[in-house]
Structure formats: structure tokens, C-alpha cells
Design a protein around this motif. Structure first.
Motif, PDB file in Angstrom:
ATOM      1  N   UNK A 185       6.581  -0.280  28.709  1.00  0.00           N
ATOM      2  CA  UNK A 185       7.061  -0.304  27.520  1.00  0.00           C
ATOM      3  C   UNK A 185       8.622   0.263  27.481  1.00  0.00           C
ATOM      4  N   UNK A 186       9.669  -0.450  27.501  1.00  0.00           N
ATOM      5  CA  UNK A 186      10.791   0.172  28.088  1.00  0.00           C
ATOM      6  C   UNK A 186      11.443   0.380  26.205  1.00  0.00           C
ATOM      7  N   UNK A 187      11.943   1.949  26.169  1.00  0.00           N
ATOM      8  CA  UNK A 187      12.337   2.114  25.005  1.00  0.00           C
ATOM      9  C   UNK A 187      13.307   3.543  25.418  1.00  0.00           C
ATOM     10  N   UNK A 188      14.500   3.205  23.468  1.00  0.00           N
ATOM     11  CA  UNK A 188      14.960   4.554  23.185  1.00  0.00           C
ATOM     12  C   UNK A 188      14.936   5.248  22.857  1.00  0.00           C
ATOM     13  N   UNK A 189      15.669   6.554  22.523  1.00  0.00           N
ATOM     14  CA  UNK A 189      15.271   6.884  21.140  1.00  0.00           C
ATOM     15  C   UNK A 189      15.945   6.879  20.546  1.00  0.00           C
ATOM     16  N   UNK A 190      15.814   7.079  18.863  1.00  0.00           N
ATOM     17  CA  UNK A 190      16.182   6.386  18.287  1.00  0.00           C
ATOM     18  C   UNK A 190      15.958   7.588  16.317  1.00  0.00           C
ATOM     19  N   UNK A 191      16.433   7.370  15.171  1.00  0.00           N
ATOM     20  CA  UNK A 191      16.289   8.047  14.066  1.00  0.00           C
ATOM     21  C   UNK A 191      16.758   7.206  13.030  1.00  0.00           C
ATOM     22  N   UNK A 192      15.978   7.194  12.427  1.00  0.00           N
ATOM     23  CA  UNK A 192      16.068   6.724  11.347  1.00  0.00           C
ATOM     24  C   UNK A 192      16.780   7.573   9.654  1.00  0.00           C
ATOM     25  N   UNK A 222       0.780  -0.768   0.051  1.00  0.00           N
ATOM     26  CA  UNK A 222      -0.015  -0.149  -0.132  1.00  0.00           C
ATOM     27  C   UNK A 222       0.649   1.159   0.116  1.00  0.00           C
ATOM     28  N   UNK A 223       2.355   1.417  -0.727  1.00  0.00           N
ATOM     29  CA  UNK A 223       2.896   2.508  -0.216  1.00  0.00           C
ATOM     30  C   UNK A 223       3.736   2.345  -2.070  1.00  0.00           C
ATOM     31  N   UNK A 224       4.327   3.409  -2.214  1.00  0.00           N
ATOM     32  CA  UNK A 224       4.819   4.006  -3.824  1.00  0.00           C
ATOM     33  C   UNK A 224       6.493   2.741  -3.536  1.00  0.00           C
ATOM     34  N   UNK A 225       6.667   3.499  -4.828  1.00  0.00           N
ATOM     35  CA  UNK A 225       8.155   3.105  -4.949  1.00  0.00           C
ATOM     36  C   UNK A 225       8.957   3.272  -4.334  1.00  0.00           C
ATOM     37  N   UNK A 226       8.639   5.090  -4.557  1.00  0.00           N
ATOM     38  CA  UNK A 226       9.953   5.709  -3.640  1.00  0.00           C
ATOM     39  C   UNK A 226       9.852   5.381  -2.491  1.00  0.00           C
ATOM     40  N   UNK A 227       8.358   5.350  -1.339  1.00  0.00           N
ATOM     41  CA  UNK A 227       8.417   5.166   0.104  1.00  0.00           C
ATOM     42  C   UNK A 227       8.981   3.570   0.112  1.00  0.00           C
ATOM     43  N   UNK A 228       9.175   2.608  -0.463  1.00  0.00           N
ATOM     44  CA  UNK A 228       9.197   1.050  -0.675  1.00  0.00           C
ATOM     45  C   UNK A 228      10.753   1.495  -0.930  1.00  0.00           C
ATOM     46  N   UNK A 229      11.570   2.285  -1.300  1.00  0.00           N
ATOM     47  CA  UNK A 229      13.241   2.157  -1.473  1.00  0.00           C
ATOM     48  C   UNK A 229      13.751   3.007  -0.318  1.00  0.00           C
ATOM     49  N   UNK A 230      12.548   3.661  -0.171  1.00  0.00           N
ATOM     50  CA  UNK A 230      13.534   4.632   1.557  1.00  0.00           C
ATOM     51  C   UNK A 230      13.227   3.343   2.985  1.00  0.00           C
ATOM     52  N   UNK A 284      18.994   3.523   7.470  1.00  0.00           N
ATOM     53  CA  UNK A 284      19.649   3.050   8.882  1.00  0.00           C
ATOM     54  C   UNK A 284      19.230   3.222   9.617  1.00  0.00           C
ATOM     55  N   UNK A 285      18.224   2.626  10.785  1.00  0.00           N
ATOM     56  CA  UNK A 285      17.824   3.013  11.980  1.00  0.00           C
ATOM     57  C   UNK A 285      18.241   2.368  13.053  1.00  0.00           C
ATOM     58  N   UNK A 286      19.026   3.460  14.312  1.00  0.00           N
ATOM     59  CA  UNK A 286      19.552   3.681  14.994  1.00  0.00           C
ATOM     60  C   UNK A 286      18.873   4.551  15.923  1.00  0.00           C
ATOM     61  N   UNK A 287      19.830   3.496  17.213  1.00  0.00           N
ATOM     62  CA  UNK A 287      19.666   3.767  18.852  1.00  0.00           C
ATOM     63  C   UNK A 287      19.951   3.677  19.640  1.00  0.00           C
ATOM     64  N   UNK A 288      20.615   4.103  20.939  1.00  0.00           N
ATOM     65  CA  UNK A 288      21.356   4.253  21.614  1.00  0.00           C
ATOM     66  C   UNK A 288      23.409   3.237  20.868  1.00  0.00           C
ATOM     67  N   UNK A 289      23.532   3.876  20.000  1.00  0.00           N
ATOM     68  CA  UNK A 289      24.615   3.639  19.884  1.00  0.00           C
ATOM     69  C   UNK A 289      24.545   2.370  18.215  1.00  0.00           C
ATOM     70  N   UNK A 290      23.263   1.361  18.706  1.00  0.00           N
ATOM     71  CA  UNK A 290      23.549   0.228  17.370  1.00  0.00           C
ATOM     72  C   UNK A 290      22.502   1.050  15.955  1.00  0.00           C
ATOM     73  N   UNK A 307      18.271  10.244  -1.165  1.00  0.00           N
ATOM     74  CA  UNK A 307      18.403  11.405  -0.943  1.00  0.00           C
ATOM     75  C   UNK A 307      18.278  11.791   0.876  1.00  0.00           C
ATOM     76  N   UNK A 308      19.044  12.995   1.250  1.00  0.00           N
ATOM     77  CA  UNK A 308      19.487  12.932   2.354  1.00  0.00           C
ATOM     78  C   UNK A 308      17.282  12.981   3.140  1.00  0.00           C
ATOM     79  N   UNK A 309      17.582  12.369   4.377  1.00  0.00           N
ATOM     80  CA  UNK A 309      16.181  12.306   4.782  1.00  0.00           C
ATOM     81  C   UNK A 309      16.454  11.583   5.826  1.00  0.00           C
ATOM     82  N   UNK A 310      16.200  11.656   7.154  1.00  0.00           N
ATOM     83  CA  UNK A 310      15.766  11.506   8.799  1.00  0.00           C
ATOM     84  C   UNK A 310      14.576  11.641   9.321  1.00  0.00           C
TER      85      UNK A 310
END
Length: 150
Positions: free
Chosen positions: A95-102, A19-27, A32-38, A107-110
Motif C-alpha cells: 500500500x503506497x503511503x505518505x507520512x502525515x499528521x492531524x 460511539x465517541x463523546x462530544x469532545x472527540x467528535x469536535x476534535x 487539519x489532516x496533512x500529508x506530503x504538502x496537502x 485546543x492545541x493537538x497533534x
């Protein structure tokens, strides 16, 4: 008819095509999904993430976001407020959690996320509640997998 590019290591909870387009699938593939140094990518393993899960005493986790519900761009202040609500709900539910980012380079994306530790199905419920298309599920000693919700 649009032909969707393959999404390796994706599990869909919706009928095909995705249910998503090719650009989102490629994204999703190049992020890179990161949290707490991983850091991990869909379809890959991460020894740092394995260490993080072991230290937390869990076998599973999931990267969940709250930004840009249903893949519609929203202003930064609204995205930050949604992520703060997600963090508050996770805390309230214990629910234990860590802040993270993708992040992706081209293209540059965060986008900010949370790495929710424990049962990935609880993470999927929260992702659905916050209008997300998918979560990235991580398991100890396994490949990161994309779970498409919508």
C-alpha cells in the motif's frame, strides 16, 4: 441521554449514537489532516490533495493513525512504535503511503498519521486492527469524509 453534536460528512458503521463523546467528535471536525504538502478537513475539498492523488495514480486514500488506540492516551514511545508497525504493515501489503499528521489549534493537538493511497476499505481494515475509531477518507474531486468504525 447525551445528545451528540452533528458530525457532517460522517458515515458510521456502528449504530447511533456515535460511539465517541462530544469532545472527540469536535476534535475530528476542527482537525487539519496533512500529508506530503496537502491539507484537508472533514467536509471540505483540497486541490492539493487532488493533485497528490492524481500524481499517485489513485482515486482514493485515507488518513489512518495508530496513536492512542480506542482514544486512550498512550506514551509517545508507544504511539511511535504503533505507527511504525502500521507503516511496516502497509509496506508489506504494497500500500503506497505518505507520512502525515492531524493538527488542531484550539485546543492545541497533534497526532501522526499515514495517508494510505488506494482503496479506502483496506485502510479501514488496518485502522480497525490498530484500534482506531475512524479514518478520514479522501476521494478525487470530493469532500473528505469521516468513516467511524467503532
Amino acid at each position: 441521554m447525551i445528545v451528540m453534536p452533528p458530525l457532517p460528512h460522517a458515515r458510521c458503521w456502528t449504530p447511533r449514537p456515535l460511539p465517541v463523546g462530544p469532545r472527540l467528535a469536535r476534535g475530528w471536525r476542527i482537525t487539519d489532516f496533512a500529508a506530503a504538502g496537502a491539507v484537508v478537513r472533514v467536509g471540505r475539498r483540497s486541490s492539493e490533495l487532488d493533485r497528490l492523488l492524481r500524481r499517485a495514480g489513485v482515486r482514493h486514500g485515507a488518513f489512518v493513525g495508530a496513536w492512542n488506540p480506542c482514544s486512550r492516551r498512550a506514551p509517545r514511545w508507544r504511539n511511535d512504535a504503533a505507527l511504525a508497525r502500521l507503516r511496516a504493515v502497509a509496506t508489506r501489503r504494497g500500500i503506497a503511503h505518505h507520512d502525515g499528521a492531524g493538527c488542531a489549534a484550539r485546543p492545541a493537538w497533534s497526532e501522526d498519521h499515514l495517508l494510505l493511497l488506494g482503496d479506502w476499505r483496506r485502510a479501514m481494515v488496518l485502522a480497525h486492527r490498530f484500534g482506531q475509531h475512524a479514518v478520514v477518507v479522501v476521494r478525487l474531486h470530493d469532500l473528505a469524509r469521516l468513516r467511524v468504525l467503532r
